[in-house]
Design an enzyme around this catalytic site. Structure first.
Site, PDB file in Angstrom:
ATOM      1  CG  ASN A 107      42.660  42.038  46.684  1.00  4.54           C
ATOM      2  OD1 ASN A 107      42.409  42.809  45.618  1.00  4.54           O
ATOM      3  ND2 ASN A 107      43.539  40.764  46.740  1.00  4.54           N
ATOM      4  CG  PHE A 111      44.850  46.497  38.520  1.00  6.08           C
ATOM      5  CD1 PHE A 111      45.382  45.503  39.339  1.00  6.08           C
ATOM      6  CD2 PHE A 111      45.178  46.426  37.147  1.00  6.08           C
ATOM      7  CE1 PHE A 111      46.173  44.591  39.057  1.00  6.08           C
ATOM      8  CE2 PHE A 111      45.780  45.122  36.695  1.00  6.08           C
ATOM      9  CZ  PHE A 111      46.509  44.425  37.879  1.00  6.08           C
ATOM     10  CB  SER A 169      45.328  41.085  39.077  1.00  5.11           C
ATOM     11  OG  SER A 169      44.045  41.353  39.985  1.00  5.11           O
ATOM     12  CG  ASN A 171      40.843  40.828  42.202  1.00  5.90           C
ATOM     13  OD1 ASN A 171      39.741  40.108  42.323  1.00  5.90           O
ATOM     14  ND2 ASN A 171      41.629  41.207  42.917  1.00  5.90           N
ATOM     15  CB  THR A 172      41.716  43.091  35.689  1.00  3.10           C
ATOM     16  OG1 THR A 172      41.854  44.323  36.700  1.00  3.10           O
ATOM     17  CG2 THR A 172      41.548  43.804  34.361  1.00  3.10           C
ATOM     18  CE  LYS A 205      52.445  39.052  42.678  1.00  2.55           C
ATOM     19  NZ  LYS A 205      52.343  40.143  43.858  1.00  2.55           N
ATOM     20  CG  ASN A 234      48.628  38.066  41.828  1.00  2.00           C
ATOM     21  OD1 ASN A 234      47.995  38.620  42.816  1.00  2.00           O
ATOM     22  ND2 ASN A 234      48.768  38.851  41.029  1.00  2.00           N
TER      23      ASN A 234
END
Length: 344
Positions: A107, A111, A169, A171-172, A205, A234
């Site tokens: 993915n 967010f 994450s 993805n940021t 996390k 994660n």
């Protein structure tokens, strides 16, 4: 019925459409009926009493829409989010990919969520008896990301049972840099000042791709700022060489079965570094009672899963809980706490 009929249908849909449909379906399900606690499965973690140690990882219910339905699947605790102060759309679609041949998911959602106000309103209407955590994120365009986590803590104080500061994450852009010691000390110092007065635990996390020295520094920082624990771990930016799906080349975080070795390694390092002084929740590749017990024996006090539901259906939760209970008793354990850390 959900497991036998809906799950196969959802797997034939576009992954993000299926995700949205699943959340809507779960939102229509009633919360579970109260049951007598099972002394074998009931456990304490960071001040929380969990009816069983198998929880939902963040990412499925980003906006706290389906708390009762998710608890009804058999989860002992449910983590919602990630939620950011302001609503944001996330990254362009397509951004969610099933790797069926690898029992994995990639993915790059970014967010996407409806923001703190909508999240808080839903927590105000949460069903009784469901343990709910809030996974906090930062807006992509935020000039002060540490301030976003503080905003989340303050806005949701008294509404969630625990909080997770998600700095891992992939993805940021730039978010994982907050795991460096200087940035982490600034972030955790500000988080410590904003901790809810009700004593709700705060977890951090972390990523599975960190070096041993980096995990040791994170543990030191978490202990210095009196965090309650770590969620390990994660999604990964790594791509194992044996992935078979055509989607393996997609950018984003990889989760599911291929994450298992990295998540185990990160948990082992965190358990060694923390010396039992931080609560640990294991995530990443948890897909069976056998794997859940292994993570407990490695030092985790509880486990979380999400991607395994995509490939094995919602009935997996109860199967894991039942299998874990049977394995505990077969190995001579009468409680979860007796098993924790026995493999170290």
């Amino acid at each position: 019925m959900l497991s036998a009929v809906a799950a196969p249908l959802l797997r034939r849909m576009d992954p993000e459409t299926a995700h949205r449909m699943a959340v809507r379906g779960l939102a229509l399900m009633p919360p579970p009926r109260p049951t007598a606690p099972d002394p074998v499965l009931t456990t304490r973690l960071a001040g929380l009493t969990l009816p069983n140690p198998v929880g939902l990882a963040a990412g499925l219910d980003k906006n706290a829409e389906a708390l009762g339905g998710l608890a009804g699947l058999g989860f002992g605790f449910v983590e919602t989010g990630s939620v950011t102060p302001r609503p944001q759309d996330g990254n362009p679609r397509p951004r969610l990919f099933r790797l069926n041949e690898d029992a994995a998911v990639i993915n790059r959602m970014g967010f996407n969520n409806a923001g703190l106000d909508a999240f808080a309103e839903r927590l105000d209407r949460r069903p009784p008896g469901v343990l709910v955590g809030a996974n906090l994120g930062a807006n992509k365009d935020s000039e002060d990301r540490a301030a976003d986590y503080v905003t989340g803590l303050r806005r949701l104080a008294g509404k969630a049972d625990w909080f997770t500061v998600n700095v891992s994450s992939p993805n940021t852009p730039g978010l994982r840099a907050l795991q460096g010691r200087d940035a982490l000390d600034d972030l955790l110092g500000r988080v410590a000042e904003a901790r809810p007065a009700d004593g709700a635990p705060v977890f951090l996390k972390i990523a599975p791709d960190l070096e041993a020295s980096e995990i040791a520094q994170i543990v030191q920082a978490a202990r210095a700022w009196k965090l309650d624990g770590l969620i390990v771990s994660n999604t990964t930016i790594a791509r194992p060489a044996d992935l078979r799906s055509r989607h393996a080349v997609e950018a984003g975080g990889l989760s599911g079965a291929p994450l298992k070795p990295l998540a185990r390694r990160a948990l082992s390092l965190a358990a060694e570094a923390s010396e039992g002084r931080l609560a640990l929740i294991a995530a990443g590749g948890v897909d069976s009672g056998e794997e859940a017990l292994l993570r407990l024996r490695m030092g985790a006090g509880a486990v979380q899963l999400y991607s395994a539901l995509v490939h094995h259906g919602p009935g997996l939760v109860r199967r894991i809980v039942a299998d874990l209970r049977a394995r505990l008793l077969a190995e001579g354990f009468t409680t979860i706490s007796e098993a924790v850390g026995t493999a170290r």
